[in-house]
Every structure is written in structure tokens, then in C-alpha cells.
Design a protein around this motif. Structure first.
Motif, PDB file in Angstrom:
ATOM      1  N   ILE A 413       0.845  -1.189   0.000  1.00  0.00           N
ATOM      2  CA  ILE A 413       0.000   0.000   0.000  1.00  0.00           C
ATOM      3  C   ILE A 413       0.881   1.240   0.000  1.00  0.00           C
ATOM      4  CG2 ILE A 413      -1.875   1.208   1.165  1.00  0.00           C
ATOM      5  CD1 ILE A 413      -2.523  -1.609   0.004  1.00  0.00           C
ATOM      6  N   ASP A 414       0.705   2.050  -1.017  1.00  0.00           N
ATOM      7  CA  ASP A 414       1.580   3.197  -1.286  1.00  0.00           C
ATOM      8  C   ASP A 414       0.756   4.476  -1.156  1.00  0.00           C
ATOM      9  OD1 ASP A 414       3.336   5.049  -2.273  1.00  0.00           O
ATOM     10  OD2 ASP A 414       3.789   3.975  -4.130  1.00  0.00           O
ATOM     11  N   SER A 415       0.890   5.153  -0.010  1.00  0.00           N
ATOM     12  CA  SER A 415       0.108   6.365   0.234  1.00  0.00           C
ATOM     13  C   SER A 415       0.757   7.190   1.335  1.00  0.00           C
ATOM     14  CB  SER A 415      -1.329   6.003   0.632  1.00  0.00           C
ATOM     15  OG  SER A 415      -2.083   7.159   0.955  1.00  0.00           O
ATOM     16  N   THR A 416       0.475   8.476   1.343  1.00  0.00           N
ATOM     17  CA  THR A 416       0.923   9.346   2.434  1.00  0.00           C
ATOM     18  C   THR A 416      -0.231   9.686   3.377  1.00  0.00           C
ATOM     19  OG1 THR A 416       0.513  11.320   1.079  1.00  0.00           O
ATOM     20  CG2 THR A 416       2.738  10.376   1.024  1.00  0.00           C
ATOM     21  N   ASP A 417      -1.417   9.148   3.093  1.00  0.00           N
ATOM     22  CA  ASP A 417      -2.621   9.406   3.900  1.00  0.00           C
ATOM     23  C   ASP A 417      -2.828   8.260   4.877  1.00  0.00           C
ATOM     24  OD1 ASP A 417      -5.242   9.677   4.882  1.00  0.00           O
ATOM     25  OD2 ASP A 417      -5.889  10.735   3.078  1.00  0.00           O
ATOM     26  N   SER A 418      -2.711   8.536   6.160  1.00  0.00           N
ATOM     27  CA  SER A 418      -2.820   7.490   7.172  1.00  0.00           C
ATOM     28  C   SER A 418      -4.187   6.800   7.142  1.00  0.00           C
ATOM     29  CB  SER A 418      -2.568   8.073   8.563  1.00  0.00           C
ATOM     30  OG  SER A 418      -3.520   9.080   8.869  1.00  0.00           O
ATOM     31  N   LYS A 419      -5.252   7.543   6.787  1.00  0.00           N
ATOM     32  CA  LYS A 419      -6.574   6.932   6.749  1.00  0.00           C
ATOM     33  C   LYS A 419      -6.677   5.919   5.610  1.00  0.00           C
ATOM     34  CE  LYS A 419      -9.074  10.781   8.885  1.00  0.00           C
ATOM     35  NZ  LYS A 419     -10.139  11.818   8.721  1.00  0.00           N
ATOM     36  N   VAL A 420      -6.035   6.227   4.502  1.00  0.00           N
ATOM     37  CA  VAL A 420      -6.030   5.306   3.360  1.00  0.00           C
ATOM     38  C   VAL A 420      -5.278   4.023   3.737  1.00  0.00           C
ATOM     39  CG1 VAL A 420      -5.198   4.939   1.007  1.00  0.00           C
ATOM     40  CG2 VAL A 420      -6.263   7.113   1.635  1.00  0.00           C
ATOM     41  N   ILE A 421      -4.126   4.197   4.381  1.00  0.00           N
ATOM     42  CA  ILE A 421      -3.325   3.034   4.779  1.00  0.00           C
ATOM     43  C   ILE A 421      -4.080   2.191   5.791  1.00  0.00           C
ATOM     44  CG2 ILE A 421      -1.212   2.325   5.945  1.00  0.00           C
ATOM     45  CD1 ILE A 421       0.124   4.825   4.779  1.00  0.00           C
ATOM     46  N   GLU A 422      -4.715   2.829   6.765  1.00  0.00           N
ATOM     47  CA  GLU A 422      -5.468   2.096   7.798  1.00  0.00           C
ATOM     48  C   GLU A 422      -6.600   1.291   7.168  1.00  0.00           C
ATOM     49  OE1 GLU A 422      -7.916   2.920  11.966  1.00  0.00           O
ATOM     50  OE2 GLU A 422      -7.188   4.602  10.747  1.00  0.00           O
ATOM     51  N   MET A 423      -7.344   1.916   6.249  1.00  0.00           N
ATOM     52  CA  MET A 423      -8.438   1.215   5.596  1.00  0.00           C
ATOM     53  C   MET A 423      -7.921   0.036   4.782  1.00  0.00           C
ATOM     54  SD  MET A 423      -9.996   0.627   2.481  1.00  0.00           S
ATOM     55  CE  MET A 423      -9.201   1.912   1.475  1.00  0.00           C
ATOM     56  N   ALA A 424      -6.828   0.239   4.066  1.00  0.00           N
ATOM     57  CA  ALA A 424      -6.297  -0.815   3.198  1.00  0.00           C
ATOM     58  C   ALA A 424      -5.789  -2.004   4.017  1.00  0.00           C
ATOM     59  CB  ALA A 424      -5.173  -0.248   2.327  1.00  0.00           C
ATOM     60  N   LEU A 425      -5.139  -1.738   5.131  1.00  0.00           N
ATOM     61  CA  LEU A 425      -4.588  -2.815   5.944  1.00  0.00           C
ATOM     62  C   LEU A 425      -5.665  -3.569   6.697  1.00  0.00           C
ATOM     63  CD1 LEU A 425      -1.375  -1.121   7.386  1.00  0.00           C
ATOM     64  CD2 LEU A 425      -1.566  -2.729   5.473  1.00  0.00           C
ATOM     65  N   ALA A 426      -6.783  -2.929   6.962  1.00  0.00           N
ATOM     66  CA  ALA A 426      -7.862  -3.604   7.687  1.00  0.00           C
ATOM     67  C   ALA A 426      -8.470  -4.698   6.830  1.00  0.00           C
ATOM     68  CB  ALA A 426      -8.938  -2.610   8.107  1.00  0.00           C
TER      69      ALA A 426
END
Length: 426
Positions: A413-426
Motif C-alpha cells: 500500500i503506497d500512500s501518504t494518507d494514514s486513513k487510506v493506509i489504515e483502511m487498506a490494511l484492515a
């Protein structure tokens, strides 16, 4: 004894010996040939969980039979106890009472028959629901979290010693369950452990396609009470998968098989003696911490396991010394597998083609870009949806839902937005 003391005692027992879970609840109920009236009416016939309210004596009697056979741990009659599943019987409004009473029935039974030499414990059974996010759909990740949270809250209030996410067919459902449980545990003063038990089908994977070693990799960050396998097959078919969990998971290991594979009439024919012999061989290899029975097993099966368990020693946990990643399949990061190739074409910053497909909302074609990279040798697929002109969070969610059906390798997951990363990892 307080719950905190029971949990400490449970962990101590697991260090000293292999514990025995009970056998099949559904099989025991079926053998009683209950009528529709026993279930509370024709509209509830087949809803085993409703028996917790309308016929608790049946559940208590079954629990006693397994305790008498030598079980250390009883599983609550709440396998289908989420509001989502109970709604199929128009019983979602009774979810709290069904789970609470399911826990109370066995809590009281276990306490009554516990002794210093034979403590008894209660596991809060939480089935996979009837919806598999990666296979059937029919619900959302967020809805599953809330359903598992509601069930966990009621089981906790009823007095269970740990939560058991069992018969898991889809790791996305498992993660929803763990998040729901974590939400509940953050609200209570005395947290309790969590265990996970997956189901490997005869074709060698979970229903959603993940292998046993990939499941272990997906959960290696969790401090589980144990990670196990149950249902689907008899013990013999579990050999390779149980070995894998013992050698690679870094967790305590449970083996809870069916009494063999059912015949054409749906009958489970493996005898208590043959089942105990097979699982006993696993124990002699040092692979096991808990054993028990799933579909088709009865008190005689548990009695045979309880006799056998005195001849084996518990598995000693060894944490993996290598980096492990997982998609549908496991990927080891080792020196002899270098270089590992990362496919970077599913990146709206680096690929004009991919960016155009995302803008069009053609998620199927966009995921084909990922599949082509894997076909050409990528071990990992980089995913970046950071287009400043679009909603990155929504794009990431939509793309992941499509791409997980196309590729088996891990995603980066390649992003600088913590919310995007959190959603993707969930």
C-alpha cells in the motif's frame, strides 16, 4: 475464582499440558431428534442458538456429557450468534440474550464441575457468519465489525474465558472479527484472550483461497491464545496444514477435525480410536497445544482424545526468524529469494494507462494491470491511488475489492494518507 484468575490459570495449563476442547454441538443436538416445539416453534426450527433461551437444559446436558468425557474447555452454543445470522430467523433483536445465556449456561456448568486438579474453561464460539467478504459478499467490512462487536460484548458479559473465532473461511472476515473484539476489549477492565481457528477445505485452501501458511502469516502480528484448524476434513487430511502451523505460525496450535469426511448419506464414520490415533501422531511430533472434535464427533470421541492426551507433550512456540508476507499465498523474504520484484504499474502517478482506467471507474481492467505484472514475475504489487483530483480513500477501497480477486501475491500500500493506509490494511 475471578475471570482474571481463570485466564491466568488457562495460560498456565497450556504451558503444562495439551488441553481438550469439547466435540460437536450441532451433532449432539441432531442426535436428540428435537421437534419444532423444542426450538420454540416451526419458524425457529434448526436455529440451534435459540435453544439457549427456550430449551437451555438440552445445552447444559450436552455440555455435561463432554465434561464427563474429559473436556477441559466447553464452547458456547453461539456459532451463529451474530445479529446478521440470527436475522435469518427474525431473531436479531434477541442476539444479546442468546449469546449472554449461551455463555451463562456453560459458565455455571464449568464452575460447578471444576476442581483444583481439573479446572474447566469456557470459549465464546463466534462463527464466520453466512457471508464471506471475499467470496459471497452480502455485507460490508464495517457491518461485520459491528456484528462481531455485539456478539463479543454479550459473550463477555455472560462470562466466557476467551473468544474463539472458528471455522474461519475468509481472512477478511477474521480481521473484521478481531477488530470488533478489540473494540470490546478496549472498553473492559479485564481483557480476555482471543483464538482463531481456520478451515482448510479438501482442495487445500480456505474457501476464499488462502493457504494455511498464508493465514499464519496474516496473523503473525497478533498475540493469539492459539491458532488452529477445525471442521472441513478429518484429521488425516490436516497433517500438512497442522505441521505448517506448528513450524511457521509462532503461535500455540489447535487441531479440531471432523470425524472424517462424510459419506454420501452425510454420516461421519471415523471412530474415536482412529481419530485419537491420528491426532496422537501429531502430538508425538510436538505440534499441538489443544485438541478437540468438530462435525460428527461425540462424547466417545472426546473421551478417546482425553485418554490419549496424557501421552503427548505441548508444542513449544518458536517465533519465525524470517520476514513473512502474505496475500492469498505466503511470501518469505529471504536471502536466497532475492531480488524480490515489486510491480509498480498499478500506480496512478507512474502509469498513464492505470490512471485512465481508474478515472473511468473500470476496476476490472485496472486489476488486470496488477495480474499482468504478477504473470510477468512480480512478487509484490505496489498500489497507489493518490490522484489529487479524486477521492483516494474511495478509489483505494474500490480497487482493492477488485484486485484481491485477481492476484494472490502480497500488496504494497503506497500512500501518504494514514486513513487510506489504515483502511487498506484492515
Amino acid at each position: 475464582m475471578t475471570r482474571k484468575e481463570r485466564v491466568a490459570l488457562l495460560k498456565k495449563c497450556l504451558e503444562e499440558r495439551v488441553l481438550v476442547l469439547d466435540g460437536a454441538m450441532g451433532t449432539a443436538i441432531q442426535l436428540r431428534s428435537l421437534s419444532a416445539n423444542d426450538f420454540g416453534g416451526h419458524q425457529y426450527e434448526g436455529c440451534n442458538e435459540h435453544l439457549n433461551l427456550v430449551n437451555p437444559r438440552v445445552i447444559s446436558d450436552i455440555g455435561w456429557e463432554y465434561l464427563d468425557a474429559g473436556a477441559d474447555i466447553l464452547e458456547t452454543n453461539t456459532f451463529g450468534g451474530t445479529p446478521l445470522v440470527l436475522a435469518e430467523y427474525d431473531l436479531s433483536h434477541k442476539a444479546h440474550d442468546i449469546n449472554f445465556q449461551g455463555a451463562r449456561i456453560l459458565r455455571e456448568l464449568a464452575d460447578k464441575h471444576a476442581s483444583p486438579n481439573k479446572p474447566r474453561f469456557v470459549a465464546g464460539s463466534m462463527g464466520p457468519t453466512t457471508k464471506a467478504l471475499s467470496v459471497t459478499g452480502g455485507t460490508t467490512f464495517e457491518e461485520l465489525i459491528e456484528n462481531f462487536y455485539a456478539q463479543a460484548k454479550s459473550l463477555y458479559e455472560g462470562g466466557v474465558d476467551y473468544f474463539l473465532l472458528e471455522t474461519c473461511q475468509d481472512t477478511r472476515n477474521v480481521k473484521a472479527g478481531l477488530i470488533g473484539i478489540d473494540k470490546l476489549l478496549s472498553e473492559v477492565s479485564d481483557p480476555i484472550p482471543v483464538a482463531v481457528s481456520g478451515t482448510i477445505e479438501p482442495m487445500g485452501t480456505m474457501l476464499a483461497g488462502q493457504t494455511a501458511d498464508a493465514l499464519a502469516a496474516s496473523l503473525q502480528h497478533r498475540d493469539l491464545l492459539y491458532l488452529g484448524l477445525n471442521c472441513a476434513t478429518g484429521a488425516q487430511f490436516m497433517t500438512d496444514h497442522i505441521r505448517t502451523l506448528a513450524l511457521e505460525s509462532g503461535q500455540r496450535v489447535a487441531c479440531v477435525p471432523n470425524a472424517g469426511l462424510p459419506d454420501e448419506y452425510g454420516r461421519y464414520l471415523e471412530t474415536p480410536e482412529s481419530m485419537a490415533a491420528t491426532i496422537g501422531n501429531f502430538g508425538k511430533e510436538g505440534w499441538l497445544n489443544l485438541i478437540g472434535g468438530c462435525c460428527g464427533t461425540t462424547p466417545p470421541h472426546i473421551r478417546a482424545l482425553a485418554r490419549m492426551v496424557n501421552m503427548i507433550k505441548p508444542h513449544r512456540i518458536e517465533k519465525p526468524s524470517i520476514s513473512i508476507l502474505s496475500g492469498i499465498e505466503k511470501l518469505e523474504v529471504t536471502d536466497d529469494k532475492r531480488p524480490l520484484l515489486v510491480g509498480e504499474r498499478t500506480n496512478v502517478i507512474g502509469s498513464k494507462k492505470f490512471k485512465e482506467l481508474v478515472v473511468k471507474g473500470d476496476w476490472g481492467a485496472a486489476s488486470e494491470v496488477a495480474r499482468a505484472q504478477v504473470k510477468n514475475g512480480a512478487h509484490i504489487v505496489d498500489v497507489c491511488l493518490a490522484n489529487p483530483d479524486r477521492d483516494e480513500l474511495d478509489d483505494m477501497k474500490r480497487f482493492l475489492e477488485a484486485v484481491i480477486r485477481q492476484v494472490k501475491v502480497p500488496l504494497m500500500i503506497d500512500s501518504t494518507d494514514s486513513k487510506v493506509i489504515e483502511m487498506a490494511l484492515a
